[in-house]
Design a protein around this motif. Sequence first.
Motif, short mmCIF file in Angstrom:
data_model
loop_
_atom_site.label_atom_id
_atom_site.label_comp_id
_atom_site.label_asym_id
_atom_site.label_seq_id
_atom_site.Cartn_x
_atom_site.Cartn_y
_atom_site.Cartn_z
N GLN A 64 32.64 32.73 32.46
CA GLN A 64 33.21 34.01 32.92
C GLN A 64 34.67 34.15 32.47
O GLN A 64 35.08 35.22 32.00
CB GLN A 64 33.12 34.11 34.44
CG GLN A 64 31.69 34.29 34.95
CD GLN A 64 31.59 34.22 36.46
OE1 GLN A 64 32.50 33.77 37.15
NE2 GLN A 64 30.46 34.67 37.00
N VAL A 65 35.43 33.07 32.59
CA VAL A 65 36.85 33.15 32.20
C VAL A 65 36.98 33.35 30.68
O VAL A 65 37.77 34.18 30.21
CB VAL A 65 37.61 31.88 32.66
CG1 VAL A 65 39.00 31.84 32.05
CG2 VAL A 65 37.69 31.84 34.19
N LEU A 66 36.17 32.60 29.92
CA LEU A 66 36.25 32.71 28.46
C LEU A 66 35.92 34.13 27.99
O LEU A 66 36.67 34.74 27.22
CB LEU A 66 35.30 31.70 27.79
CG LEU A 66 35.74 30.24 27.82
CD1 LEU A 66 34.67 29.35 27.19
CD2 LEU A 66 37.06 30.06 27.08
N ILE A 67 34.79 34.66 28.47
CA ILE A 67 34.39 36.00 28.02
C ILE A 67 35.35 37.05 28.58
O ILE A 67 35.61 38.07 27.94
CB ILE A 67 32.90 36.27 28.39
CG1 ILE A 67 32.33 37.40 27.54
CG2 ILE A 67 32.72 36.60 29.85
CD1 ILE A 67 32.09 37.04 26.13
N GLY A 68 35.91 36.76 29.76
CA GLY A 68 36.91 37.66 30.34
C GLY A 68 38.15 37.74 29.46
O GLY A 68 38.70 38.82 29.23
N LEU A 108 36.07 39.45 35.80
CA LEU A 108 35.69 38.10 35.35
C LEU A 108 36.82 37.11 35.55
O LEU A 108 36.62 35.99 36.03
CB LEU A 108 35.28 38.15 33.87
CG LEU A 108 33.93 38.79 33.57
CD1 LEU A 108 33.83 39.19 32.11
CD2 LEU A 108 32.81 37.82 33.93
N LEU A 109 38.03 37.52 35.18
CA LEU A 109 39.16 36.59 35.24
C LEU A 109 39.60 36.31 36.67
O LEU A 109 39.95 35.19 37.01
CB LEU A 109 40.35 37.16 34.44
CG LEU A 109 40.14 37.23 32.92
CD1 LEU A 109 41.28 37.98 32.25
CD2 LEU A 109 40.03 35.82 32.35
N LEU A 110 39.56 37.35 37.51
CA LEU A 110 40.02 37.19 38.89
C LEU A 110 38.92 36.63 39.79
O LEU A 110 39.20 36.23 40.93
CB LEU A 110 40.52 38.53 39.45
CG LEU A 110 41.70 39.16 38.70
CD1 LEU A 110 42.01 40.54 39.27
CD2 LEU A 110 42.92 38.26 38.78
N GLY A 111 37.69 36.63 39.30
CA GLY A 111 36.60 36.11 40.11
C GLY A 111 36.17 37.06 41.21
O GLY A 111 35.56 36.66 42.19
N VAL A 112 36.50 38.33 41.06
CA VAL A 112 36.07 39.35 42.03
C VAL A 112 34.95 40.16 41.38
O VAL A 112 35.17 40.78 40.33
CB VAL A 112 37.26 40.29 42.38
CG1 VAL A 112 36.82 41.34 43.39
CG2 VAL A 112 38.43 39.49 42.91
N ARG A 113 33.77 40.12 41.99
CA ARG A 113 32.61 40.77 41.36
C ARG A 113 32.40 40.25 39.94
O ARG A 113 32.08 41.02 39.02
CB ARG A 113 32.77 42.30 41.30
CG ARG A 113 32.87 42.96 42.66
CD ARG A 113 31.50 43.26 43.17
NE ARG A 113 31.54 44.00 44.44
CZ ARG A 113 30.51 44.09 45.27
NH1 ARG A 113 29.39 43.48 44.98
NH2 ARG A 113 30.60 44.77 46.39
N ALA A 114 32.64 38.95 39.75
CA ALA A 114 32.59 38.38 38.40
C ALA A 114 31.19 38.46 37.80
O ALA A 114 31.03 38.68 36.60
CB ALA A 114 33.08 36.94 38.43
N ARG A 115 30.16 38.29 38.65
CA ARG A 115 28.79 38.35 38.12
C ARG A 115 28.50 39.76 37.61
O ARG A 115 27.87 39.94 36.58
CB ARG A 115 27.80 37.97 39.23
CG ARG A 115 26.67 37.14 38.71
CD ARG A 115 25.72 36.73 39.80
NE ARG A 115 24.37 37.02 39.35
CZ ARG A 115 23.43 37.55 40.09
NH1 ARG A 115 23.67 37.86 41.34
NH2 ARG A 115 22.23 37.76 39.58
N SER A 116 28.98 40.74 38.35
CA SER A 116 28.80 42.14 37.90
C SER A 116 29.56 42.37 36.60
O SER A 116 29.06 43.03 35.68
CB SER A 116 29.32 43.10 38.97
OG SER A 116 28.67 42.88 40.19
N GLY A 117 30.77 41.82 36.51
CA GLY A 117 31.57 41.94 35.28
C GLY A 117 30.82 41.34 34.10
O GLY A 117 30.78 41.92 33.01
N ALA A 118 30.19 40.18 34.33
CA ALA A 118 29.43 39.52 33.26
C ALA A 118 28.23 40.37 32.85
O ALA A 118 27.87 40.43 31.66
CB ALA A 118 28.99 38.14 33.71
#
Lengths: 210, 150
Positions: B18-22, B72-82
Amino acid sequence: MSDSGGGALKGVMTIVACGLFLGFAYNAFGLISENPWGLSWVSESKLDMLAKSELVKAVPDEPASAPEEDYWTDIDDPLAVPAAARAGLGLPDIPCAGRPVQIELGALKQYYDAEAALIIDAREPDDYDDGHISGAMNIPYDIGMTDPQVLERLDAGGKPIITYCGGGTCEVSLTLAEELITAGHSPVAVYIGGFSEWAEAGYPVDRRPS
Amino acid sequence: MEALKRFLTDSRTIRVSQVLIGLVFAASSLAKLGDLHSFAEEVHNFKLLPVALDHLVAMTLPWIELVAALALLLGVRARSGAMVVSTLMVVFTIGVLIAMARGLDIECGCFGTADGTRVGLVKVLENSAMLALALIGSLRARSLLGGSGA
């Protein structure tokens, strides 16, 4: 935060809605700024915009025994050909409009015959090698982005520049023409008919031997 | 196979993806926002949409990318971001493939005008790798340690 499928889908919709809102708001701000930089809400094809610009038409052939008064043209008649152009090389005038203008086949041929314009093929080298207007030089349109100095160093020898590409809906000649004007060249005209129309007319073409 | 599944559904693997793609999407969106007019031209060059819609896509797409990247970077709704990024990667890759099939030699516009990469097989492979990363980022974590961040 919920990790359920429904929660993730709701998150997807939230992200898309936020993105749309921010995009529209940012662009609206760009349009009302003092120096507007936003995009117009409805885009228009570049060729459509060029089609609204001046069209450089061929100067009709003069009969050898034309009386002198024929050199005078009515300045109120939009179809009248500028007298100055007739008196000079017999070429149509390409205006320095600060933006590209369009030129038709007959006018291009007159410039070609008089060797009075720098004709540039804006396509990629492979297409140029397959066939191009005889004597035209090749400057691929994307060179303006990768190496703008090439355009700045270009010496047109005081002649107008005419760009062309493949014809049809091909736009790279217009892109190159805009880059040339940005680089300080003027006047610049675009031949929309392109190589296909020129070749179909049976005018001279060159092909690089493979 | 079981080991691969365990690795892919590990919360740390998912978070790193998530962080990488973010980071990739944050960079690409900011590059596009830096020169909206050039990006609009690149969208137009793909000739996938009616001309009238080119600007609407150009003005909103970078912001959708940026919001997804922040999630993705903040980890808030990261799955949705992905999931958003995965969908975008599929659309972009189809766009590149259609451009290749039509024989268009155009700039990708993937990072605005910053990279100048042209559409082609290399771009398809790059996109596929990023799609894989985004899909891993949208997986549900097996471990409860650290949660999924979504």
